[in-house]
Design an enzyme around this catalytic site. Sequence first.
Site, PDB file in Angstrom:
ATOM      1  N   HIS A   6       0.822  -1.213   0.000  1.00 13.82           N
ATOM      2  CA  HIS A   6       0.000   0.000   0.000  1.00 13.82           C
ATOM      3  C   HIS A   6       0.851   1.255   0.000  1.00 13.82           C
ATOM      4  CE1 HIS A   6      -3.539   2.509   1.206  1.00 13.82           C
ATOM      5  NE2 HIS A   6      -2.581   3.232   1.765  1.00 13.82           N
ATOM      6  N   GLU A   7       1.761   1.349   0.949  1.00 22.36           N
ATOM      7  CA  GLU A   7       2.561   2.570   1.039  1.00 22.36           C
ATOM      8  C   GLU A   7       3.446   2.756  -0.180  1.00 22.36           C
ATOM      9  OE1 GLU A   7       1.951   4.853   3.084  1.00 22.36           O
ATOM     10  OE2 GLU A   7       0.566   3.668   4.305  1.00 22.36           O
ATOM     11  N   HIS A  16       3.263   6.923  -6.842  1.00 22.74           N
ATOM     12  CA  HIS A  16       2.537   8.127  -7.239  1.00 22.74           C
ATOM     13  C   HIS A  16       3.479   9.330  -7.250  1.00 22.74           C
ATOM     14  CE1 HIS A  16      -1.730  10.126  -6.802  1.00 22.74           C
ATOM     15  NE2 HIS A  16      -1.149  10.407  -7.950  1.00 22.74           N
ATOM     16  N   HIS A  35       1.735   4.724  -2.820  1.00 24.27           N
ATOM     17  CA  HIS A  35       1.916   6.174  -2.664  1.00 24.27           C
ATOM     18  C   HIS A  35       3.280   6.602  -3.211  1.00 24.27           C
ATOM     19  CE1 HIS A  35      -1.662   7.018  -0.373  1.00 24.27           C
ATOM     20  NE2 HIS A  35      -1.335   6.233   0.625  1.00 24.27           N
TER      21      HIS A  35
END
Length: 674
Positions: A464-465, A471, A468
């Site tokens: 998940h992290e 991104h 980011h």
Amino acid sequence: MTENPFFRASTLAYELPPFAEIRPEHYLPAFERGMAEQLAEIAAITADPAPATVENTLVALERSGMLLRRVRGVFDNHSSADTTPEVDRIDAEISPRLAAHRDAIHLDAALFARVEELHARRAGLDLDPESLRLLERRYTAFVRAGARLGAEQQVRLRGINAELATAASEFRQNVSADSQARALVLDSAEQLAGLSPDAIAAAAENGRALGREGSYVLSLKNFSNQTELASLTDRSVRERLLTASLGRAAGTNGPLAIRMSALRAERARLLGYDTHAAYVVADETAGTVEAVDALLARLVPPAVANARREAAELAKVAAADSVEEIAAHDWAYYSEQVRQSSYQVDSAALRPYFELERVLRDGVFFAANLAYGVSFTERPDLVGYHPDVRVFEVFDADGTALGLFLGDFHARASKRGGAWMDELVTQSGLLGQRPVVYNNLNIAKPAPGEPVLLSWDEVRTLFHEFGHALHGLFSDVRFPYFAGTAVPRDFVEFPSQVNEMWMVWPEVLANYARHHATGEPLPAELVGRIEAAESFGQGFRTVEYLAAALLDWAWHTLPEGQEVADAEEFEAAALAKAGLAVAAVPPRYRTTYFGHIFAGGYSAGYYAYIWSEVLDADTVEWFKDGGRSVRESGEVFRRELLARGDSRDALDSFRAVVGRDPETAPLLARRGLL
């Protein structure tokens, strides 16, 4: 202080901050000079006798504040990932001063006049799409910050913002201090029965690191239901652990939460909105309070029904232990028993298959290469901000250097709980900067020489992290205002949630899920059982999350002037009103340690996770069913969404990928809510 390392741009690769040179005493002088320099740059913009143009006003504004950006990025990370009493004192002092600095810019009448004048004639300026969006978004930001208010109202607004900044710093520090104080200290390994051997060893190592040699210490993670509750066989230990978790900062942060919600309601009214929630969502993809209300209201009844069905299953298993009623500290434990008996999934037995280094390199990095063609080279010559930090250089498929990724994976007393991503250097074509991003997790550190084994949830958090991080790394915009994760709050979790799909993507899972000692792959038949067991727990997870989201919503839909006498009583009433007063399922965060909304950027925005999951679930189906290769789909997702940041409307980026508006059916199916 001419030797202050913040006073000059870093000469290291990608302008990585020179952490070896940075000391706490450098922060305040750098903040002060950085704010002064930016105000001087703003004054130069407003003093320009030439008519306002995008170049001499908006682009000049984008170029301003470089010193302040450098120190702010490093300090924000230091205060979260490796704080000290000295850093906490600086945080308490500088937070209201930074709030005042932001107000000084947004409430500068001469600067706003130039922006407003440009905005009024934007149709005739013949701007490229990104420049036009910069003008529109900057204008909106000024208005939302109070630029149209009268002088007296602006004075009050400045006071509110300064007080909120001070309160947020105090709230954050209270949670950190009380979380450390409430860590569960046990005298013997027997009290940890049920935990895996590596988890018991990590608790002993944690005790040693905290100065409690010979004790076993379970430090609290930032959320309510601590992960060890699923394994601890001693019911009294489970109860002590959850009680410690749920009671954090109750005496200090309850009054702070009441004050902060009242200040936010007052500010919203000043700015023309009925509530703080209305103010927040007006600038998000949700658009209106009613839209958020509708989604949450649709999810609550089936989620609660799911949870009650799960509770009935748990009660059958608990009866064998003479447990007559499932309490909150029992739920995770008996859920684990159901997983083992009904699905033949033993969470503790899975851990040897998820060794951190292998999950990182052969899972997270492998998936990024599979979908986007990027590769990672560790750079031990580059120094991070803590000895635990690792630095990786990131390269595109054609060998072009993209930026740096810093991984800080281990828990320590000086780090706040949870997991997060942020940037030290923001990508910008205008400034010629490439991104330097980092991930922080809180994985318990084992004894020296022992492998770092992850739980299934920790594997998910790692993926998940890193979503980011991608991104930020893939950002390809001109203006730093739009870079990377600078998207609406209810959109920012979307790319990171999409990245979670790779943890169970067959090709990826087969590459990283191997026993750390034997090299044996995770049995193929076990994967299906894991996913079935995940479905069983959706009732609990959805209720836990919705309780927190609606608690946030309750605090921030309060109108100005509505008084709250007691935070705990308000919380109980809010959950009951929402239909979420399920005693055995406490909110993922209770008010007094809900840092997302009282010390972070998620006030009236915690709904963003489920709102983003609508987009995420829909996009995962697009990846699976599009008739394209993984690489082809990855390129579309990167080019049309990850690279765009906020340089165009977020939902337009979603439509450019999927080809239509989002649909809720995939989310409802995933959550078992159809």
